[in-house]
Design a protein around this motif. Structure first.
Motif, PDB file in Angstrom:
ATOM      1  N   PHE A  50       0.821  -1.209   0.000  1.00 37.70           N
ATOM      2  CA  PHE A  50       0.000   0.000   0.000  1.00 37.70           C
ATOM      3  C   PHE A  50       0.856   1.260   0.000  1.00 37.70           C
ATOM      4  O   PHE A  50       0.393   2.342  -0.352  1.00 37.70           O
ATOM      5  CB  PHE A  50      -0.925   0.009   1.218  1.00 37.70           C
ATOM      6  N   SER A  51       2.109   1.120   0.384  1.00 33.09           N
ATOM      7  CA  SER A  51       3.006   2.276   0.421  1.00 33.09           C
ATOM      8  C   SER A  51       3.729   2.514  -0.900  1.00 33.09           C
ATOM      9  O   SER A  51       4.430   3.518  -1.060  1.00 33.09           O
ATOM     10  CB  SER A  51       4.051   2.090   1.527  1.00 33.09           C
ATOM     11  N   VAL A  52       3.544   1.600  -1.867  1.00 35.84           N
ATOM     12  CA  VAL A  52       4.265   1.713  -3.139  1.00 35.84           C
ATOM     13  C   VAL A  52       3.613   2.763  -4.029  1.00 35.84           C
ATOM     14  O   VAL A  52       2.397   2.734  -4.255  1.00 35.84           O
ATOM     15  CB  VAL A  52       4.309   0.351  -3.853  1.00 35.84           C
ATOM     16  N   TYR A  53       4.419   3.678  -4.567  1.00 33.94           N
ATOM     17  CA  TYR A  53       3.929   4.710  -5.486  1.00 33.94           C
ATOM     18  C   TYR A  53       4.290   4.357  -6.923  1.00 33.94           C
ATOM     19  O   TYR A  53       3.449   4.356  -7.803  1.00 33.94           O
ATOM     20  CB  TYR A  53       4.519   6.056  -5.090  1.00 33.94           C
ATOM     21  N   TYR A  54       5.548   4.080  -7.151  1.00 30.69           N
ATOM     22  CA  TYR A  54       6.017   3.620  -8.463  1.00 30.69           C
ATOM     23  C   TYR A  54       6.725   2.278  -8.305  1.00 30.69           C
ATOM     24  O   TYR A  54       7.410   2.036  -7.310  1.00 30.69           O
ATOM     25  CB  TYR A  54       7.046   4.587  -9.066  1.00 30.69           C
ATOM     26  N   ARG A  77       8.805   2.834 -15.764  1.00 27.14           N
ATOM     27  CA  ARG A  77       8.145   2.795 -14.459  1.00 27.14           C
ATOM     28  C   ARG A  77       6.642   2.758 -14.661  1.00 27.14           C
ATOM     29  O   ARG A  77       6.125   3.149 -15.720  1.00 27.14           O
ATOM     30  CB  ARG A  77       8.521   4.017 -13.609  1.00 27.14           C
ATOM     31  N   ILE A  78       5.957   2.300 -13.628  1.00 33.14           N
ATOM     32  CA  ILE A  78       4.497   2.276 -13.648  1.00 33.14           C
ATOM     33  C   ILE A  78       4.001   2.759 -12.296  1.00 33.14           C
ATOM     34  O   ILE A  78       4.557   2.394 -11.253  1.00 33.14           O
ATOM     35  CB  ILE A  78       3.963   0.873 -13.993  1.00 33.14           C
ATOM     36  N   ARG A  79       2.983   3.588 -12.328  1.00 26.64           N
ATOM     37  CA  ARG A  79       2.401   4.046 -11.070  1.00 26.64           C
ATOM     38  C   ARG A  79       1.487   2.955 -10.558  1.00 26.64           C
ATOM     39  O   ARG A  79       0.571   2.514 -11.268  1.00 26.64           O
ATOM     40  CB  ARG A  79       1.628   5.353 -11.282  1.00 26.64           C
ATOM     41  N   TRP A  80       1.779   2.511  -9.341  1.00 32.30           N
ATOM     42  CA  TRP A  80       1.146   1.316  -8.822  1.00 32.30           C
ATOM     43  C   TRP A  80      -0.372   1.437  -8.791  1.00 32.30           C
ATOM     44  O   TRP A  80      -1.075   0.493  -9.117  1.00 32.30           O
ATOM     45  CB  TRP A  80       1.695   1.062  -7.408  1.00 32.30           C
ATOM     46  N   ALA A 124      -3.952  -7.844  -8.765  1.00 32.50           N
ATOM     47  CA  ALA A 124      -4.411  -9.014  -8.013  1.00 32.50           C
ATOM     48  C   ALA A 124      -3.246  -9.930  -7.684  1.00 32.50           C
ATOM     49  O   ALA A 124      -3.186 -10.515  -6.598  1.00 32.50           O
ATOM     50  CB  ALA A 124      -5.465  -9.758  -8.802  1.00 32.50           C
ATOM     51  N   LYS A 125      -2.311 -10.047  -8.608  1.00 34.61           N
ATOM     52  CA  LYS A 125      -1.139 -10.897  -8.390  1.00 34.61           C
ATOM     53  C   LYS A 125       0.010 -10.118  -7.780  1.00 34.61           C
ATOM     54  O   LYS A 125       1.053 -10.707  -7.478  1.00 34.61           O
ATOM     55  CB  LYS A 125      -0.693 -11.523  -9.707  1.00 34.61           C
ATOM     56  N   LYS A 126      -0.158  -8.799  -7.634  1.00 35.74           N
ATOM     57  CA  LYS A 126       0.916  -7.934  -7.128  1.00 35.74           C
ATOM     58  C   LYS A 126       2.204  -8.184  -7.899  1.00 35.74           C
ATOM     59  O   LYS A 126       3.281  -8.401  -7.325  1.00 35.74           O
ATOM     60  CB  LYS A 126       1.107  -8.138  -5.627  1.00 35.74           C
ATOM     61  N   ALA A 157      11.004  -0.402  -6.052  1.00 32.82           N
ATOM     62  CA  ALA A 157       9.791   0.280  -5.608  1.00 32.82           C
ATOM     63  C   ALA A 157      10.148   1.617  -4.970  1.00 32.82           C
ATOM     64  O   ALA A 157      11.162   1.736  -4.267  1.00 32.82           O
ATOM     65  CB  ALA A 157       9.026  -0.581  -4.614  1.00 32.82           C
ATOM     66  N   LYS A 158       9.310   2.593  -5.246  1.00 35.90           N
ATOM     67  CA  LYS A 158       9.484   3.922  -4.661  1.00 35.90           C
ATOM     68  C   LYS A 158       8.218   4.285  -3.904  1.00 35.90           C
ATOM     69  O   LYS A 158       7.114   4.117  -4.422  1.00 35.90           O
ATOM     70  CB  LYS A 158       9.752   4.955  -5.768  1.00 35.90           C
ATOM     71  N   ARG A 159       8.394   4.745  -2.707  1.00 38.46           N
ATOM     72  CA  ARG A 159       7.257   5.215  -1.941  1.00 38.46           C
ATOM     73  C   ARG A 159       7.006   6.694  -2.227  1.00 38.46           C
ATOM     74  O   ARG A 159       7.901   7.408  -2.635  1.00 38.46           O
ATOM     75  CB  ARG A 159       7.513   4.990  -0.441  1.00 38.46           C
ATOM     76  N   ALA A 160       5.784   7.134  -2.003  1.00 37.87           N
ATOM     77  CA  ALA A 160       5.411   8.502  -2.344  1.00 37.87           C
ATOM     78  C   ALA A 160       6.235   9.528  -1.570  1.00 37.87           C
ATOM     79  O   ALA A 160       6.589  10.580  -2.086  1.00 37.87           O
ATOM     80  CB  ALA A 160       3.927   8.713  -2.074  1.00 37.87           C
TER      81      ALA A 160
END
Length: 119
Positions: A29-33, A50-53, A75-77, A98-101
């Motif tokens: 839930f903390s992942v932004y990109y 990159r993809i915005r989660w 669904a598969k994360k 992974a990058k957090r916001a």
């Protein structure tokens, strides 16, 4: 904490394709990109895509536009990097991160998966 694990690398001939997978777990839930990077021995790590989660917005480095596609299955994360028209210069270790916001840089990294393109 966020954990990432790549898979799908291998040896492919020039012009071939591979689909790389990045399984994301932990505090997703903390992942932004989620981004893909690549690095050859003795060279700096290079951003690829990159993809915005949350909403799936994507961005690519110019050298892979039209050849690589980043996507995700919430669904598969899992985040995918589908690569086409691979060339020998695409030979690298590919990492997802992974990058957090609230953080400036990508701060969680996978272990990498080797992609080797033969001519």
């Amino acid at each position: 904490q966020v954990q990432l694990g790549e898979s799908g690398g291998g040896l492919v001939q020039s012009g071939g394709s591979l689909r790389l997978s990045c399984a994301v777990s932990g505090r997703t839930f903390s992942v932004y990109y989620v981004g893909w990077f690549r690095q050859a021995p003795g060279k700096e790590r290079e951003f690829v895509a990159r993809i915005r989660w949350s909403i799936g917005a994507t961005y690519y480095v110019d050298s892979v536009k039209g050849r690589f596609t980043i996507s995700r299955d919430n669904a598969k994360k899992t985040v995918y990097l589908t690569t086409h028209s691979l060339q020998p210069e695409d030979t690298d270790v590919y990492y997802c991160a992974a990058k957090r916001a609230a953080v400036e840089n990508y701060d969680y990294w996978g272990q990498g998966t080797q992609v080797t393109v033969s001519s």
